[in-house]
Design a protein around this motif. Sequence first.
Motif, PDB file in Angstrom:
ATOM      1  N   UNK A   6       0.861  -1.194   0.000  1.00  0.00           N
ATOM      2  CA  UNK A   6       0.000   0.000   0.000  1.00  0.00           C
ATOM      3  C   UNK A   6       0.891   1.237   0.000  1.00  0.00           C
ATOM      4  N   UNK A   7       1.717   1.344  -1.015  1.00  0.00           N
ATOM      5  CA  UNK A   7       2.666   2.467  -1.063  1.00  0.00           C
ATOM      6  C   UNK A   7       1.933   3.782  -1.291  1.00  0.00           C
ATOM      7  N   UNK A   8       2.521   4.852  -0.754  1.00  0.00           N
ATOM      8  CA  UNK A   8       1.874   6.162  -0.880  1.00  0.00           C
ATOM      9  C   UNK A   8       0.498   6.086  -0.241  1.00  0.00           C
ATOM     10  N   UNK A   9      -0.494   6.499  -1.007  1.00  0.00           N
ATOM     11  CA  UNK A   9      -1.872   6.429  -0.475  1.00  0.00           C
ATOM     12  C   UNK A   9      -2.650   5.285  -1.135  1.00  0.00           C
ATOM     13  N   UNK A  10      -1.933   4.376  -1.796  1.00  0.00           N
ATOM     14  CA  UNK A  10      -2.620   3.343  -2.578  1.00  0.00           C
ATOM     15  C   UNK A  10      -3.321   2.307  -1.695  1.00  0.00           C
ATOM     16  N   UNK A  11      -4.334   1.666  -2.292  1.00  0.00           N
ATOM     17  CA  UNK A  11      -5.067   0.590  -1.634  1.00  0.00           C
ATOM     18  C   UNK A  11      -6.256   1.084  -0.835  1.00  0.00           C
ATOM     19  N   UNK A  12      -7.152   0.169  -0.554  1.00  0.00           N
ATOM     20  CA  UNK A  12      -8.353   0.482   0.242  1.00  0.00           C
ATOM     21  C   UNK A  12      -8.990  -0.818   0.713  1.00  0.00           C
ATOM     22  N   UNK A  13      -9.686  -0.742   1.830  1.00  0.00           N
ATOM     23  CA  UNK A  13     -10.307  -1.934   2.435  1.00  0.00           C
ATOM     24  C   UNK A  13     -11.750  -1.625   2.816  1.00  0.00           C
ATOM     25  N   UNK A  14     -12.558  -2.674   2.862  1.00  0.00           N
ATOM     26  CA  UNK A  14     -13.935  -2.478   3.318  1.00  0.00           C
ATOM     27  C   UNK A  14     -14.417  -3.710   4.069  1.00  0.00           C
ATOM     28  N   UNK A  15     -15.439  -3.482   4.870  1.00  0.00           N
ATOM     29  CA  UNK A  15     -16.069  -4.577   5.602  1.00  0.00           C
ATOM     30  C   UNK A  15     -17.580  -4.335   5.608  1.00  0.00           C
ATOM     31  N   UNK A  16     -18.336  -5.402   5.410  1.00  0.00           N
ATOM     32  CA  UNK A  16     -19.795  -5.280   5.368  1.00  0.00           C
ATOM     33  C   UNK A  16     -20.338  -5.117   6.789  1.00  0.00           C
ATOM     34  N   UNK A  17     -21.194  -4.107   6.957  1.00  0.00           N
ATOM     35  CA  UNK A  17     -21.818  -3.855   8.265  1.00  0.00           C
ATOM     36  C   UNK A  17     -23.211  -4.473   8.329  1.00  0.00           C
ATOM     37  N   UNK A  18     -23.951  -4.375   7.214  1.00  0.00           N
ATOM     38  CA  UNK A  18     -25.279  -4.999   7.123  1.00  0.00           C
ATOM     39  C   UNK A  18     -25.598  -5.257   5.654  1.00  0.00           C
ATOM     40  N   UNK A  19     -26.532  -6.200   5.438  1.00  0.00           N
ATOM     41  CA  UNK A  19     -26.817  -6.658   4.066  1.00  0.00           C
ATOM     42  C   UNK A  19     -28.008  -5.962   3.401  1.00  0.00           C
ATOM     43  N   UNK A  20     -29.052  -5.712   4.142  1.00  0.00           N
ATOM     44  CA  UNK A  20     -30.278  -5.244   3.494  1.00  0.00           C
ATOM     45  C   UNK A  20     -30.902  -4.082   4.268  1.00  0.00           C
ATOM     46  N   UNK A  21     -30.629  -2.842   3.852  1.00  0.00           N
ATOM     47  CA  UNK A  21     -29.848  -2.486   2.683  1.00  0.00           C
ATOM     48  C   UNK A  21     -28.349  -2.632   2.942  1.00  0.00           C
ATOM     49  N   UNK A  22     -27.608  -2.838   1.854  1.00  0.00           N
ATOM     50  CA  UNK A  22     -26.166  -3.062   1.999  1.00  0.00           C
ATOM     51  C   UNK A  22     -25.468  -1.818   2.546  1.00  0.00           C
ATOM     52  N   UNK A  23     -24.655  -2.031   3.564  1.00  0.00           N
ATOM     53  CA  UNK A  23     -23.838  -0.960   4.132  1.00  0.00           C
ATOM     54  C   UNK A  23     -22.447  -1.528   4.410  1.00  0.00           C
ATOM     55  N   UNK A  24     -21.434  -0.779   3.986  1.00  0.00           N
ATOM     56  CA  UNK A  24     -20.055  -1.175   4.253  1.00  0.00           C
ATOM     57  C   UNK A  24     -19.312  -0.025   4.910  1.00  0.00           C
ATOM     58  N   UNK A  25     -18.339  -0.369   5.743  1.00  0.00           N
ATOM     59  CA  UNK A  25     -17.372   0.628   6.203  1.00  0.00           C
ATOM     60  C   UNK A  25     -16.186   0.514   5.255  1.00  0.00           C
ATOM     61  N   UNK A  26     -15.778   1.646   4.662  1.00  0.00           N
ATOM     62  CA  UNK A  26     -14.657   1.641   3.713  1.00  0.00           C
ATOM     63  C   UNK A  26     -13.667   2.722   4.114  1.00  0.00           C
ATOM     64  N   UNK A  27     -12.417   2.522   3.784  1.00  0.00           N
ATOM     65  CA  UNK A  27     -11.413   3.542   4.093  1.00  0.00           C
ATOM     66  C   UNK A  27     -11.698   4.811   3.292  1.00  0.00           C
ATOM     67  N   UNK A  28     -11.360   5.953   3.874  1.00  0.00           N
ATOM     68  CA  UNK A  28     -11.564   7.220   3.165  1.00  0.00           C
ATOM     69  C   UNK A  28     -10.489   7.361   2.099  1.00  0.00           C
ATOM     70  N   UNK A  29     -10.732   8.278   1.159  1.00  0.00           N
ATOM     71  CA  UNK A  29      -9.836   8.431   0.010  1.00  0.00           C
ATOM     72  C   UNK A  29      -8.598   9.263   0.348  1.00  0.00           C
ATOM     73  N   UNK A  30      -7.476   8.840  -0.220  1.00  0.00           N
ATOM     74  CA  UNK A  30      -6.287   9.692  -0.240  1.00  0.00           C
ATOM     75  C   UNK A  30      -5.460   9.747   1.024  1.00  0.00           C
ATOM     76  N   UNK A  31      -5.712   8.847   1.975  1.00  0.00           N
ATOM     77  CA  UNK A  31      -4.879   8.886   3.190  1.00  0.00           C
ATOM     78  C   UNK A  31      -3.720   7.892   3.062  1.00  0.00           C
ATOM     79  N   UNK A  32      -2.636   8.215   3.769  1.00  0.00           N
ATOM     80  CA  UNK A  32      -1.480   7.326   3.828  1.00  0.00           C
ATOM     81  C   UNK A  32      -1.889   6.103   4.639  1.00  0.00           C
ATOM     82  N   UNK A  33      -1.923   4.938   3.993  1.00  0.00           N
ATOM     83  CA  UNK A  33      -2.460   3.745   4.662  1.00  0.00           C
ATOM     84  C   UNK A  33      -1.541   3.217   5.769  1.00  0.00           C
ATOM     85  N   UNK A  34      -0.308   3.721   5.789  1.00  0.00           N
ATOM     86  CA  UNK A  34       0.589   3.343   6.885  1.00  0.00           C
ATOM     87  C   UNK A  34       0.349   4.159   8.135  1.00  0.00           C
TER      88      UNK A  34
END
Length: 198
Positions: A18-46
């Motif tokens: 995950x060099x620089x700000x590359x990469x992103x992860x998510x996890x499902x919080x609920x299915x119906x309706x679908x909701x995921x927690x995802x990393x915000x854009x452009x942050x240094x993942x380290x």
Amino acid sequence: MTAELARECVRYAQMGWMRGTSGNLSVVLQRDPLRLAVTVSGVDKGEITADDSVVIDVDGNAVDSPKVPSAEAALHARIANVSGAGAVVHVHALATVVAAEHWPDGVVLKDLEMLKGFGRYDHEEVVIPVVRNSQDMLELGDAFEKGFDPKVPALLVARHGVYVWGEDLMQARHRLECLEWLLRFKVETRDIFTGRHS
Ligand SMILES: CSCCC(=O)C(=O)COP(=O)(O)O
Ligand SMILES: [Zn+2]
């Protein structure tokens, strides 16, 4: 859950995936309706913290938050929706991109013990699909869905990176780590097997 996302990002960043700000992860919080927690854009993942995630809907849009979701949030939601996965991880590990460059029609893996880490038998033939890169997540999502095989929890995006999914972040991590090893093996032994297996 969001602390878990941050912990996994730091791990992948330390591995150089995950060099620089590359990469992103998510996890499902609920299915119906679908909701995921995802990393915000452009942050240094380290250096990411538990605050650096946002809840998104099935289209990848933030739900009740001014935070900006990952630019690839809509693909995470599509993968989770289609595959039923509970977590999706995306990194830019070099071997995954090099493998897609060598085998743009799909990377064939066979007769390798590490396939067991991918939930398959070592002697099974597993083809990791490759799609062209695009900035349009709808286009990427359509390409993913077209080649989707429920037995293959991974997608290579040419000249970009890899997506891997699992029932939770831990299973996704184990699959990703095994897949990165398999693709690195494939790339590094390419000359040995030319004319025989590839
Ligand atoms: C230098 S990273 C380019 C964007 C990308 O491919 C990525 O994985 C990170 O995007 P995000 O919006 O999640 O930070
Ligand atoms: Zn990316």
